[in-house]
Design an enzyme around this catalytic site. Structure first.
Site, PDB file in Angstrom:
ATOM      1  N   ASP A  11      -3.265   5.281   6.412  1.00  0.00           N
ATOM      2  CA  ASP A  11      -1.952   4.867   6.873  1.00  0.00           C
ATOM      3  C   ASP A  11      -0.951   5.152   5.750  1.00  0.00           C
ATOM      4  O   ASP A  11      -1.339   5.276   4.587  1.00  0.00           O
ATOM      5  CB  ASP A  11      -2.013   3.366   7.199  1.00  0.00           C
ATOM      6  CG  ASP A  11      -0.701   2.822   7.707  1.00  0.00           C
ATOM      7  OD1 ASP A  11      -0.034   3.506   8.499  1.00  0.00           O
ATOM      8  OD2 ASP A  11      -0.337   1.701   7.308  1.00  0.00           O
ATOM      9  N   ASP A  13       2.743   3.539   5.324  1.00  0.00           N
ATOM     10  CA  ASP A  13       3.449   2.343   4.854  1.00  0.00           C
ATOM     11  C   ASP A  13       2.465   1.194   4.647  1.00  0.00           C
ATOM     12  O   ASP A  13       1.796   0.764   5.579  1.00  0.00           O
ATOM     13  CB  ASP A  13       4.536   1.948   5.855  1.00  0.00           C
ATOM     14  CG  ASP A  13       5.564   3.062   6.045  1.00  0.00           C
ATOM     15  OD1 ASP A  13       5.963   3.670   5.039  1.00  0.00           O
ATOM     16  OD2 ASP A  13       5.945   3.327   7.200  1.00  0.00           O
TER      17      ASP A  13
END
Length: 174
Positions: A11, A13
């Site tokens: 991922d 953020d």
């Protein structure tokens, strides 16, 4: 198709950078502590580095696709400068949850697309994220190893590993 490669699906953020909510400008982008070490470790072990990220800020009108592309270019250039390599693939969903698209995590389609394009063996791969939707995307795609970055362990029936920091994740990835 032969699927011999292994991958670190990650991922953005909350994993690559500090999650400040809808980060779209390089001035707001700050690398997460330990991310360079994690990426270097996994690259040394032969993992493909594949970004899997929800970016609903695009369709919500918080920032543009061009903003996302420019920030992604900055991310890639920064990694190349710092580590001598960058991410092997970038996969993103621009849709808001209410659009009910096929690509938004926790749906597995971005991971499956990346796996197909890079000939990834999901049994030998890892998904790392900081949200339950990241872990569910990994599970839904049949990624064998799922690592959740969290300061507040979740009670869950799912088989993911919860880590307090990125350094702890390094210890799991062999």
């Amino acid at each position: 198709m032969i699927t011999t490669n292994k991958a670190l699906f990650l991922d953005r953020d909350g994993i690559i950078n500090i999650d400040r909510g809808y980060v779209s400008q390089k001035e707001d982008f700050e690398f997460q502590k330990g991310i360079f070490e994690l990426l270097k470790h996994t690259k040394t072990l032969g993992y493909k580095l594949l970004l899997i990220t929800n970016q609903s800020g695009i369709n919500r009108g918080y920032y543009t696709l061009k903003d996302f592309e420019q920030l992604t270019e900055y991310l890639q250039e920064s990694l190349l400068k710092e580590l001598g390599f960058n991410l092997d693939g970038i996969y993103f969903c621009r849709h808001a949850p209410e659009e009910n698209c096929a690509c938004r995590k926790p749906k597995p389609s971005l991971i499956l697309q990346a796996a197909k394009e890079h000939q990834i063996c999901l049994e030998r791969s890892f998904m790392i994220g900081d949200k339950e939707s990241d872990m569910l995307a990994g599970l839904n795609a049949k990624v064998k190893n799922n690592l959740l970055l969290t300061q507040n362990p979740l009670k869950t029936p799912h088989s993911w590993i919860q880590c307090k920091n990125l350094k702890e994740m390094i210890d799991w990835i062999k």
